[in-house]
Design a protein around this motif. Structure first.
Motif, PDB file in Angstrom:
ATOM      1  N   ALA A  29       0.828  -1.221   0.000  1.00 38.34           N
ATOM      2  CA  ALA A  29       0.000   0.000   0.000  1.00 38.34           C
ATOM      3  C   ALA A  29       0.856   1.262   0.000  1.00 38.34           C
ATOM      4  CB  ALA A  29      -0.948  -0.027   1.189  1.00 38.34           C
ATOM      5  N   GLY A  30       2.031   1.206  -0.671  1.00 43.26           N
ATOM      6  CA  GLY A  30       2.796   2.426  -0.932  1.00 43.26           C
ATOM      7  C   GLY A  30       2.086   3.207  -2.034  1.00 43.26           C
ATOM      8  N   CYS A  61      13.116   7.481   2.178  1.00 43.93           N
ATOM      9  CA  CYS A  61      12.698   8.230   0.988  1.00 43.93           C
ATOM     10  C   CYS A  61      13.094   9.696   1.154  1.00 43.93           C
ATOM     11  CB  CYS A  61      11.181   8.124   0.809  1.00 43.93           C
ATOM     12  SG  CYS A  61      10.604   8.843  -0.748  1.00 43.93           S
ATOM     13  N   GLN A 137       0.935  -9.954   5.855  1.00 39.75           N
ATOM     14  CA  GLN A 137       1.778 -10.280   4.693  1.00 39.75           C
ATOM     15  C   GLN A 137       0.948 -11.101   3.710  1.00 39.75           C
ATOM     16  OE1 GLN A 137       5.006 -13.057   5.302  1.00 39.75           O
ATOM     17  NE2 GLN A 137       6.182 -12.189   3.610  1.00 39.75           N
ATOM     18  N   ALA A 169       2.742  -4.633  -5.684  1.00 39.37           N
ATOM     19  CA  ALA A 169       3.325  -3.307  -5.447  1.00 39.37           C
ATOM     20  C   ALA A 169       4.080  -3.335  -4.120  1.00 39.37           C
ATOM     21  CB  ALA A 169       2.210  -2.257  -5.424  1.00 39.37           C
TER      22      ALA A 169
HETATM   23  C1  LIG Z   1      17.270   6.919  -0.339  1.00 47.58           C
HETATM   24  C2  LIG Z   1      16.024   7.062  -1.149  1.00 47.58           C
HETATM   25  C3  LIG Z   1      15.546   8.320  -1.475  1.00 47.58           C
HETATM   26  C4  LIG Z   1      14.411   8.465  -2.269  1.00 47.58           C
HETATM   27  N1  LIG Z   1      13.945   9.706  -2.539  1.00 47.58           N
HETATM   28  C5  LIG Z   1      12.860   9.860  -3.311  1.00 47.58           C
HETATM   29  C6  LIG Z   1      12.335  11.153  -3.576  1.00 47.58           C
HETATM   30  O1  LIG Z   1      12.792  12.159  -3.050  1.00 47.58           O
HETATM   31  N2  LIG Z   1      11.277  11.250  -4.423  1.00 47.58           N
HETATM   32  C7  LIG Z   1      10.704  10.148  -4.997  1.00 47.58           C
HETATM   33  O2  LIG Z   1       9.760  10.302  -5.771  1.00 47.58           O
HETATM   34  N3  LIG Z   1      11.153   8.915  -4.719  1.00 47.58           N
HETATM   35  C8  LIG Z   1      12.207   8.738  -3.883  1.00 47.58           C
HETATM   36  N4  LIG Z   1      12.645   7.494  -3.583  1.00 47.58           N
HETATM   37  C9  LIG Z   1      11.958   6.339  -4.162  1.00 47.58           C
HETATM   38  C10 LIG Z   1      10.615   6.049  -3.501  1.00 47.58           C
HETATM   39  O3  LIG Z   1      10.766   5.939  -2.108  1.00 47.58           O
HETATM   40  C11 LIG Z   1      10.058   4.735  -4.066  1.00 47.58           C
HETATM   41  O4  LIG Z   1      10.254   4.690  -5.439  1.00 47.58           O
HETATM   42  C12 LIG Z   1       8.563   4.581  -3.757  1.00 47.58           C
HETATM   43  O5  LIG Z   1       8.350   4.458  -2.382  1.00 47.58           O
HETATM   44  C13 LIG Z   1       8.009   3.343  -4.467  1.00 47.58           C
HETATM   45  O6  LIG Z   1       6.694   3.146  -4.091  1.00 47.58           O
HETATM   46  P1  LIG Z   1       6.061   1.689  -4.113  1.00 47.58           P
HETATM   47  O7  LIG Z   1       4.625   1.887  -3.806  1.00 47.58           O
HETATM   48  O8  LIG Z   1       6.459   0.967  -5.336  1.00 47.58           O
HETATM   49  O9  LIG Z   1       6.775   0.893  -2.915  1.00 47.58           O
HETATM   50  P2  LIG Z   1       6.848   1.209  -1.373  1.00 47.58           P
HETATM   51  O10 LIG Z   1       6.584   2.611  -1.085  1.00 47.58           O
HETATM   52  O11 LIG Z   1       8.135   0.621  -0.913  1.00 47.58           O
HETATM   53  O12 LIG Z   1       5.641   0.359  -0.741  1.00 47.58           O
HETATM   54  C14 LIG Z   1       5.676  -1.028  -0.754  1.00 47.58           C
HETATM   55  C15 LIG Z   1       4.756  -1.554   0.350  1.00 47.58           C
HETATM   56  O13 LIG Z   1       4.585  -2.960   0.181  1.00 47.58           O
HETATM   57  C16 LIG Z   1       4.517  -3.587   1.442  1.00 47.58           C
HETATM   58  N5  LIG Z   1       4.820  -4.998   1.259  1.00 47.58           N
HETATM   59  C17 LIG Z   1       5.963  -5.548   0.777  1.00 47.58           C
HETATM   60  N6  LIG Z   1       5.843  -6.888   0.666  1.00 47.58           N
HETATM   61  C18 LIG Z   1       4.597  -7.199   1.101  1.00 47.58           C
HETATM   62  C19 LIG Z   1       3.870  -8.424   1.234  1.00 47.58           C
HETATM   63  N7  LIG Z   1       4.388  -9.601   0.861  1.00 47.58           N
HETATM   64  N8  LIG Z   1       2.606  -8.384   1.729  1.00 47.58           N
HETATM   65  C20 LIG Z   1       2.046  -7.188   2.093  1.00 47.58           C
HETATM   66  N9  LIG Z   1       2.693  -5.998   1.992  1.00 47.58           N
HETATM   67  C21 LIG Z   1       3.943  -5.997   1.478  1.00 47.58           C
HETATM   68  C22 LIG Z   1       5.509  -2.794   2.293  1.00 47.58           C
HETATM   69  O14 LIG Z   1       5.222  -2.884   3.671  1.00 47.58           O
HETATM   70  C23 LIG Z   1       5.328  -1.363   1.756  1.00 47.58           C
HETATM   71  O15 LIG Z   1       4.419  -0.619   2.532  1.00 47.58           O
HETATM   72  C24 LIG Z   1      13.749   7.310  -2.758  1.00 47.58           C
HETATM   73  C25 LIG Z   1      14.208   6.043  -2.408  1.00 47.58           C
HETATM   74  C26 LIG Z   1      15.317   5.909  -1.609  1.00 47.58           C
HETATM   75  C27 LIG Z   1      15.780   4.536  -1.219  1.00 47.58           C
END
Ligand SMILES: Cc1cc2nc3c(=O)[nH]c(=O)nc-3n(C[C@H](O)[C@H](O)[C@H](O)COP(=O)(O)OP(=O)(O)OC[C@H]3O[C@@H](n4cnc5c(N)ncnc54)[C@H](O)[C@@H]3O)c2cc1C
Length: 404
Positions: A29-30, A61, A137, A169
């Motif tokens: 839920a990111g 982030c 999970q 996701a």
């Molecule tokens: C150092 C750093 C700096 C960054 N700075 C920026 C920035 O300034 N601006 C920007 O746009 N991006 C930035 N990013 C990138 C950004 O944080 C990610 O690209 C973004 O969070 C991706 O979103 P997402 O929804 O794909 O994953 P996430 O936000 O990681 O969410 C994934 C979710 O899935 C859940 N999950 C995982 N596996 C399971 C499972 N099996 N069952 C249930 N839940 C699960 C996790 O708990 C998590 O809540 C940065 C990243 C890093 C590492």
């Protein structure tokens, strides 16, 4: 001004979640997952959004939401969410390397804590009709004739549910399959690892509206004021250098000091969170009934701060394909359509991001670039413009329509 604590509560429990076969289960839920869940629910699908964390949760982030990400939010009618949550407007990036500085003007972008941004997006998914299950999970199991099994785990309690389509996701390095072999994600061996913390108190030199980026041969550190004036610190660091320096805080301290930025005293005892290798990719963005989006689909080191834009754009773009797949049940079509759409959305941006992160491996080049940008900051504007440029949505619409 004291802001209310960000909160979002589960709308269902394990029993409720396992009572039906869902049209769509979204794992994670990111920003990517919440966006996909909201758009799928708005499209009329029954949607379960599952996360293993409870929200708000810590997330490494830089918390900078660029123009491209804002464009996606505006397109789906969520543009006001940023103002509602007091996001701070970003006006400049201050690059620092070896005591030299360059200021680059920004015309778009805001900073907002991940606690607030992620909970607001989940709430938007709930408001659109998605059910939300936290602290659970989810692991994808076998395929049946018309669905795929999902195991939901809360501690030692497990329940089965199923969905006709699963949007994965789970972010960087997530584990989402029961069988580990199915998960063929590849991490680049030379990639840096991520680290981050948020400081309640920080030196006044870090002003609101400016992103501070300290560059160093062992990595880079970004700092930005959040909506509540706390300072977000996020870094990409060489894993070996962390060991050699005796920990993340010591290395970050050295990077800031060498670059010429103030070192916040609170850094030393701050609660740091880390990530695995940042640059990762997947050969296949689709498995039977499963679609990968956001960081789970692949990621490049974060200097250009684009991850959330990619996450939101892919979360939005996958939905027409998933909804069409629910109607036509053509797996091969869905695989081709999603791989092509994802490539069109992300590939060029990822290439630019990869080039920048390679350049950062050469301290002499970085030093020359900072000197050049100090006197000619406008040279950075084409890169800034292309990072903020909106995502082309035409491709997705055309492909989905051509199948009807
Ligand atoms: C150092 C750093 C700096 C960054 N700075 C920026 C920035 O300034 N601006 C920007 O746009 N991006 C930035 N990013 C990138 C950004 O944080 C990610 O690209 C973004 O969070 C991706 O979103 P997402 O929804 O794909 O994953 P996430 O936000 O990681 O969410 C994934 C979710 O899935 C859940 N999950 C995982 N596996 C399971 C499972 N099996 N069952 C249930 N839940 C699960 C996790 O708990 C998590 O809540 C940065 C990243 C890093 C590492």
């Amino acid at each position: 001004m004291a802001l209310p604590e960000p909160r979002v509560a589960a709308t269902t429990g394990l029993d409720g979640a396992s009572e039906q076969c869902w049209d769509v289960i979204v794992i994670g839920a990111g920003p990517a997952g919440a966006m996909a869940a909201r758009e799928a629910a708005r499209g009329g699908a029954s949607v379960l959004l599952v996360d293993r964390a409870s929200f708000p949760r810590p997330k490494v982030c830089g918390c900078c939401i660029n123009g491209a990400a804002i464009g996606v939010l505006n397109d789906v009618g969520l543009g006001s969410l940023l103002q509602q949550h007091h996001a701070r407007e970003l006006r400049a990036v201050r690059l620092a390397s070896a005591g030299r500085f360059a200021n680059i003007r920004l015309s778009e972008g805001v900073s907002l804590s991940r606690e607030r941004f992620d909970t607001a997006l989940i709430q938007a998914a709930i408001d659109a009709g998605a059910e939300f299950l936290d602290t659970t999970q989810a692991l994808v199991g076998d395929t049946t004739v018309d669905a795929r099994k999902v195991i939901l785990k809360q501690g030692t309690t497990e329940q089965f549910t199923s969905a006709k389509a699963i949007v994965i996701a789970g972010g960087l390095g997530c584990r989402v399959f029961v069988e580990p072999d199915v998960d063929e994600r590849k991490a680049s061996a030379s990639s840096r690892v991520g680290a981050g913390t948020v400081l309640d108190v920080a030196p006044a030199e870090f002003i609101s509206g400016t992103i501070y980026m300290a560059c160093h041969k062992h990595g880079y550190v970004g700092l930005v004021r959040l909506e509540d004036d706390r300072l977000d610190v996020a870094a990409a660091l060489d894993a070996d250098a962390i060991k050699q320096h005796g920990g993340i805080a010591v290395l970050v301290d050295q990077i800031l000091a060498t670059a010429g930025l103030p070192v916040p005293p609170a850094l030393k005892n701050a609660p740091w969170h880390g990530t695995g290798r940042l640059t990762q990719h997947r050969d296949h963005l689709v498995h039977p009934r499963c679609f990968f989006i956001g960081d789970a689909a692949g990621y490049v080191e974060p200097f250009t701060g684009e991850g959330m834009a990619w996450a939101l754009a892919s979360g939005r773009a996958v939905v027409p394909i998933v909804l069409e797949f629910l109607r036509n049940r053509r797996q091969t079509w869905a695989m081709i359509a999603w791989a092509a759409t994802h490539g069109e959305l992300i590939d060029n941006r990822a290439r630019l991001c990869r080039c920048v992160s390679r350049l950062l491996r050469f301290p002499t080049l970085v030093s020359i670039a900072v000197r050049l940008l100090k006197y000619a900051p406008w040279l950075a504007q084409p890169v800034v413009r292309s990072l903020n440029a909106s995502f082309a949505q035409k491709a997705t619409k055309v492909k989905v329509r051509s199948q009807r």
